[in-house]
Structure formats: C-alpha cells, structure tokens
Design an enzyme around this catalytic site. Structure first.
Site, short mmCIF file in Angstrom:
data_model
loop_
_atom_site.label_atom_id
_atom_site.label_comp_id
_atom_site.label_asym_id
_atom_site.label_seq_id
_atom_site.Cartn_x
_atom_site.Cartn_y
_atom_site.Cartn_z
N SER A 28 55.52 21.40 23.16
CA SER A 28 54.82 22.84 23.69
C SER A 28 54.84 23.58 22.41
O SER A 28 54.57 24.93 22.76
CB SER A 28 55.29 23.01 24.93
OG SER A 28 57.04 22.98 24.79
N ASN A 115 66.41 23.67 31.01
CA ASN A 115 65.80 24.06 32.24
C ASN A 115 66.05 25.61 32.60
O ASN A 115 65.00 26.45 32.95
CB ASN A 115 66.01 23.15 33.26
CG ASN A 115 65.55 21.67 32.90
OD1 ASN A 115 65.00 21.71 32.39
ND2 ASN A 115 66.32 20.65 33.78
N THR A 160 25.29 50.88 50.36
CA THR A 160 26.06 49.40 51.11
C THR A 160 24.89 48.66 50.86
O THR A 160 23.47 49.12 50.85
CB THR A 160 25.93 49.94 52.63
OG1 THR A 160 24.96 50.21 53.13
CG2 THR A 160 27.09 51.16 52.81
N HIS A 161 25.05 47.28 50.77
CA HIS A 161 24.31 46.38 50.46
C HIS A 161 23.26 46.63 49.32
O HIS A 161 22.27 46.25 49.24
CB HIS A 161 23.09 46.15 51.62
CG HIS A 161 23.84 46.15 52.95
ND1 HIS A 161 24.08 44.77 53.51
CD2 HIS A 161 24.25 47.12 53.82
CE1 HIS A 161 24.92 45.07 54.79
NE2 HIS A 161 25.05 46.43 55.12
N SER A 282 19.84 43.58 20.07
CA SER A 282 19.19 41.99 20.33
C SER A 282 18.76 41.82 18.99
O SER A 282 18.00 42.63 18.22
CB SER A 282 18.00 42.20 21.38
OG SER A 282 17.16 41.25 21.09
N LYS A 288 16.17 47.08 22.23
CA LYS A 288 17.37 46.69 23.47
C LYS A 288 18.63 47.33 23.15
O LYS A 288 18.96 47.48 21.96
CB LYS A 288 17.28 45.08 23.75
CG LYS A 288 16.51 44.43 24.24
CD LYS A 288 16.63 44.73 25.48
CE LYS A 288 17.37 44.06 26.43
NZ LYS A 288 17.60 42.76 26.78
N ASN A 290 22.30 46.45 24.75
CA ASN A 290 22.77 45.80 25.84
C ASN A 290 24.66 46.12 26.00
O ASN A 290 24.95 46.44 25.09
CB ASN A 290 22.78 44.13 25.28
CG ASN A 290 21.60 43.63 25.33
OD1 ASN A 290 20.31 44.11 26.17
ND2 ASN A 290 21.03 43.03 24.65
N GLU A 295 29.79 43.06 30.51
CA GLU A 295 29.30 41.90 30.97
C GLU A 295 30.53 40.86 30.80
O GLU A 295 30.78 40.07 31.48
CB GLU A 295 28.13 41.15 30.11
CG GLU A 295 26.83 41.96 30.63
CD GLU A 295 25.82 41.60 29.71
OE1 GLU A 295 24.95 41.03 30.04
OE2 GLU A 295 25.69 42.04 28.66
N GLN A 327 55.80 22.70 32.18
CA GLN A 327 55.57 23.24 31.00
C GLN A 327 54.27 23.65 31.01
O GLN A 327 53.80 24.66 30.06
CB GLN A 327 55.60 22.06 30.04
CG GLN A 327 55.55 22.31 28.48
CD GLN A 327 56.10 21.35 27.60
OE1 GLN A 327 57.28 21.02 27.38
NE2 GLN A 327 55.31 20.45 27.13
N LYS A 330 52.85 27.86 31.13
CA LYS A 330 53.01 28.89 29.89
C LYS A 330 51.49 29.39 29.54
O LYS A 330 50.94 30.38 29.56
CB LYS A 330 53.56 28.52 28.62
CG LYS A 330 55.42 28.49 29.22
CD LYS A 330 55.98 28.00 28.20
CE LYS A 330 57.18 27.33 28.75
NZ LYS A 330 56.94 26.27 29.94
N1 ARG Z 1 59.35 22.93 27.05
C1 ARG Z 1 59.96 22.67 28.44
C2 ARG Z 1 59.13 23.40 29.46
O1 ARG Z 1 58.68 24.38 28.86
C3 ARG Z 1 61.42 23.16 28.15
C4 ARG Z 1 62.04 22.55 29.44
C5 ARG Z 1 62.33 21.25 29.15
N2 ARG Z 1 63.29 20.64 30.08
C6 ARG Z 1 63.53 19.13 30.35
N3 ARG Z 1 64.36 18.92 31.17
N4 ARG Z 1 62.73 18.17 29.47
O2 ARG Z 1 59.20 23.19 30.60
#
Ligand code: ARG
Length: 463
Positions: A28, A115, A160-161, A282, A288, A290, A295, A327, A330
């Site tokens: 990660s 963790n 409205t609408h 454009s 144009k 825009n 958007e 994981q 994120k």
């Molecule tokens: N990179 C992991 C995550 O974002 C960190 C926690 C990993 N914990 C584990 N027991 N493998 O969740």
C-alpha cells in the site's frame, strides 16, 4: 521492484520471499505514504510514553525520536526511498529507523501493532482534512454572502419543476446555498467530534500486557480520549465512512449549484456571465464560451458518491477485528478529500467571479404570470374568498390574459370583474414582481427584510 527476503520483515516464521504478484496486491506504500506525517507523530508520542512508563529506557526513546524526526525531514525533502517490499508506510519508516539508529529501533513497536497504528494515523489524517475542508467551506459561504449583499433586492425568477413559479431575490437564492453549506460544515464538525478518540494502544486487537498509558498518547495527539474497546478501535472505519458521506452530500450540493450556473450562463437564460478566467472556448466554434469548471464540479459528485459506495461495500460483512480488506479504505478517502477541496475552491472562484445580469433576471421573473399567486392572495385578503375559490378565479384570469396574449396587469378592470365582481383597481398593485417579493416577509421568506437579517446572522457566525 526491490525485493526483500520475507524473513527480513516477518521474522523467523518465513523462509521464502513473496511472489511478485503477492507484493503487488499487498503493498500500500504507493498511496499510504501520504500518512507519513501522522505515522511519525503517532510514533513519537508512543515512544515518549513507553519511556515515561518505564517500558523502554530513556536513551532508546531519545534515539528513536531523533531518528523519526530525521526520517520526516528526509521524506519532506524528497530524499526518502520508499520500498514496496516493505509494504506500507509503517514498515518503511521502521526499516529506515533501524538503518539510522540500529537495533534500538526494534523497541518502538513494543505494545503496538500496525492495526492500532494505521487506525491512529488515518484518524489524524481525516481530522486534518476535515479542518481544511471546513475552512474552505467557510470561504465559499463568504463568497455567497458577498453576492447576497449585492442582490438583496435584485429580482429573479424562483422555479419549481424548472418552470417559472414566483419571484425571489438573487440574495435569497444565494442564501439557500449558505444554509446548505452551513449544514455541510456542521456535518463535518459532527463527524470530527465523534471520530476524535485514540485507537493507539489497542495493539493488534486485544490490548497489551505492558503498562502503557493510553490517556497520555491520546492527549498528546489531540484526541479527546482513548477508544474504550480495543476490538472496536482497530476494526471500525465508521469515521472514514462518515467523512465520505459528508463529502458526498456536500458534493451533491455543489453539483446542484454547478448545474444552476450552467443553466444561468446559457445565452437562453443569460442570468450570469463568467469572466474569461472561468470560461473555456471551443476548438471549432469561435463564438463559444463554455462553463467547463461548473460542469466539472457538477460531475465530481459522481466520484464522491462512488468512493462512499466503495468503502461501504468493503466494510459490509467484515468480521471483527482487523482484516486486510480495510487497507482499501485509504484511496477512497484520499480521493474524496482531494476532489472535494478542488470542487469547493473552484466553486468559490466561480461565485466570486460571476457577474449577474439584473435586467435579464428581472425580465424573466415577470414572465409566465409569476405573480398570479399574489392576485389570489389579494382576493382572499380583500374579498374574503376562500383560497381555493381565489385560486380558481385567478386561473380563469390567467387563461383570459393568455388568450389575449397580454400580462395579467394589462387586462381591463371590466374583464377582471367579469370573473371577480368585487375586484377593484387596487388589485393591480400586487401584480408587480417588486411587490410580490416585498410582501413575502414571513420568516425565511424572500422579502429583503428577512434575507437581510439572515445575512447578518451568517456574517457574525462566520467571523
Ligand atoms: N497497510 C495496512 C493497512 O492499511 C496496515 C495494517 C496492517 N495490519 C496487518 N495486520 N496486516 O491496513
């Protein structure tokens, strides 16, 4: 990809290095390196607490903290080499710490697990972004207040609408969004106060046998208190979901406003114009202009909603406590935070930049018999008709005007009296859009006296 022997990371249990594809699916670091500052902040607090509690000695704690500060500087200067073989930000930092200070680095992870570490880092990160987003939202609301002050008695059609309904003011319309963004602000604030508890020290899932002080690290890191259940601390991501939900709802508000800007800036409406700064041309049609920024803000709601749906789906059905599935939290949150900040900034720029066209808005407000309700109200007030009867009589008058292709106010008194015998000249007075707006002075209504007091209120709240 640089490949470490697996036993280097996992210790004695492993003798073989992972498959490349295992590393690819598992790592990660490419995205969670964004947590480096929070990771180091959490580790500094943890190391200091371990020393204070006598779990590690002061010399080791000092070396650890010094090494961590050096790593932060290395990352900030771009001189840090991240490695996928080390999986994530936590392992990357710890491995570098070992290079810098030697075996004492191994003591940092006492009474801690990745963790609780990642849960702590991530809460800190989301909290920071909530603060930034809140400041940006306030800026956006201030831009609306400026527009509202300009437009306190500039009349535009209320729809409205998307059909002409009753006249309102530009200020009233702007202030509707101030209310929405104000609720977004408070939604982020609610999420922030609920998430502001520290998972640190929950360790892997069950707590730890070391005499740690979770209250101290919680306080250090600006949390209100340590989370009360270690299983919950490492396994819930409701704080991330709340953030994503608040971002989605805010994105929907931005999207609706963006859509209005697109409509209003079309030549058919001509209610507003963007300067060159917020327009694009454009490549084929030279005439144009825009509204691309509007958007795109309209479209960003799709990404925000997608991130929320993605993480809800990841979390659904996960058994306690930690699973690697988490994981996947994120990237969704990172993307939503970046997307929302960009969208708010772009919207703030557009609101500040746009030039309303009061003549076009007023003319549109008067079209389509938009003051028919005012006439019905007059019949109720002056002739004591029930609203239903007044509604029917006014409808007949609108039909009569429509057939003659004139405005309601252009009907002769005799024509009007043929439908409502008691009607007198005075009724014509209520048919102007100015009178219509002025008269809607009920609390929250479009009358300048009401809107002005709302502007004042928000000005003092946002100070
Ligand atoms: N990179 C992991 C995550 O974002 C960190 C926690 C990993 N914990 C584990 N027991 N493998 O969740």
């Amino acid at each position: 990809m640089k490949k470490n022997s697996s036993s280097e990371i996992w210790g004695g249990r492993f003798s073989e290095a992972p498959e490349d594809i295992m590393q690819a699916v598992n790592a990660s670091i490419d995205f969670d390196k964004r947590l480096y500052r929070e990771d180091i902040e959490g580790s500094l607090s943890h190391a200091a607490m371990l020393a204070r509690q006598g779990v590690i000695d002061d010399g080791d704690a000092e070396a650890i903290c010094e090494g961590l500060r050096q790593i932060a500087a290395e990352i900030e200067s771009g001189g840090f080499e991240f490695s996928s073989a080390l999986e994530d930000i936590h392992m990357n930092v710890e491995a570098r710490l070992r290079e810098i200070i030697g075996p004492a680095a191994g003591k940092l992870h006492t009474a801690r697990s990745r963790n609780d570490q990642v849960a702590t880092d991530f809460r800190l990160w989301v909290r920071n972004r909530i603060d930034r987003i809140s400041a940006k939202l306030e800026g956006l609301m201030l831009a609306h207040l400026d527009q509202a002050e300009w437009g306190i008695d500039r009349i535009m059609p209320g729809f409205t609408h998307l059909q002409n309904a009753q006249p309102v003011t530009w200020a009233h319309h702007m202030m509707a969004y101030v209310e929405m963004f104000g609720r977004d602000l408070s939604r982020f604030g609610d999420a922030r106060s609920r998430m502001n508890e520290s998972p640190l020290g929950a360790a892997a899932l069950a707590g730890t046998s070391f005499p740690i002080d979770r209250h101290v690290t919680a306080r250090d890191l600006g949390f209100d208190k340590p989370m009360a259940n270690s299983l919950d601390a490492v396994s819930d991501r409701d704080f991330a979901l709340e953030f994503l939900a608040a971002a989605s709802i805010c994105g929907v508000h931005l999207s609706r406003l963006a859509e209005e800007l697109v409509i209003w800036s079309s030549p058919q409406f001509g209610f507003i114009a963007f300067s060159d700064k917020f327009s694009t041309g454009s490549s084929i049609m030279p005439q144009k202009r825009n509204p691309d920024a509007a958007e795109l803000v309209r479209a960003k709601a799709g990404r925000l909603n997608g991130s929320l749906a993605a993480l809800l789906t990841v979390m659904k059905g996960l058994p306690l406590a930690y699973s690697k599935d988490m994981q996947e939290d994120k990237e969704q949150v990172f993307d939503s935070a970046d997307t929302l900040e960009l969208a708010i900034d772009a919207m703030r720029g557009m609101i500040a930049d746009l030039t309303p066209n009061p003549e076009r808005m007023r003319a549109a407000a008067a079209a389509g018999y938009s003051t028919a309700t005012d006439l019905a109200d007059w019949l109720v007030r002056e002739l004591s008709m029930s609203f239903r009867n007044a509604h029917r009589a006014t409808g007949q008058l609108v039909k009569m005007a429509e057939d003659a292709n004139v405005e309601l106010a252009d009907l002769s008194l005799a024509d009007m009296q043929s439908v409502c015998p008691g009607l007198v000249e005075d009724a014509r007075r209520v048919l102007t859009v100015e009178n219509s707006v002025e008269s809607r002075a009920s609390y929250g209504g479009t009358a300048p006296v009401q809107v002005r007091s709302q502007i004042k209120l928000w000005r003092s709240k946002l100070k």
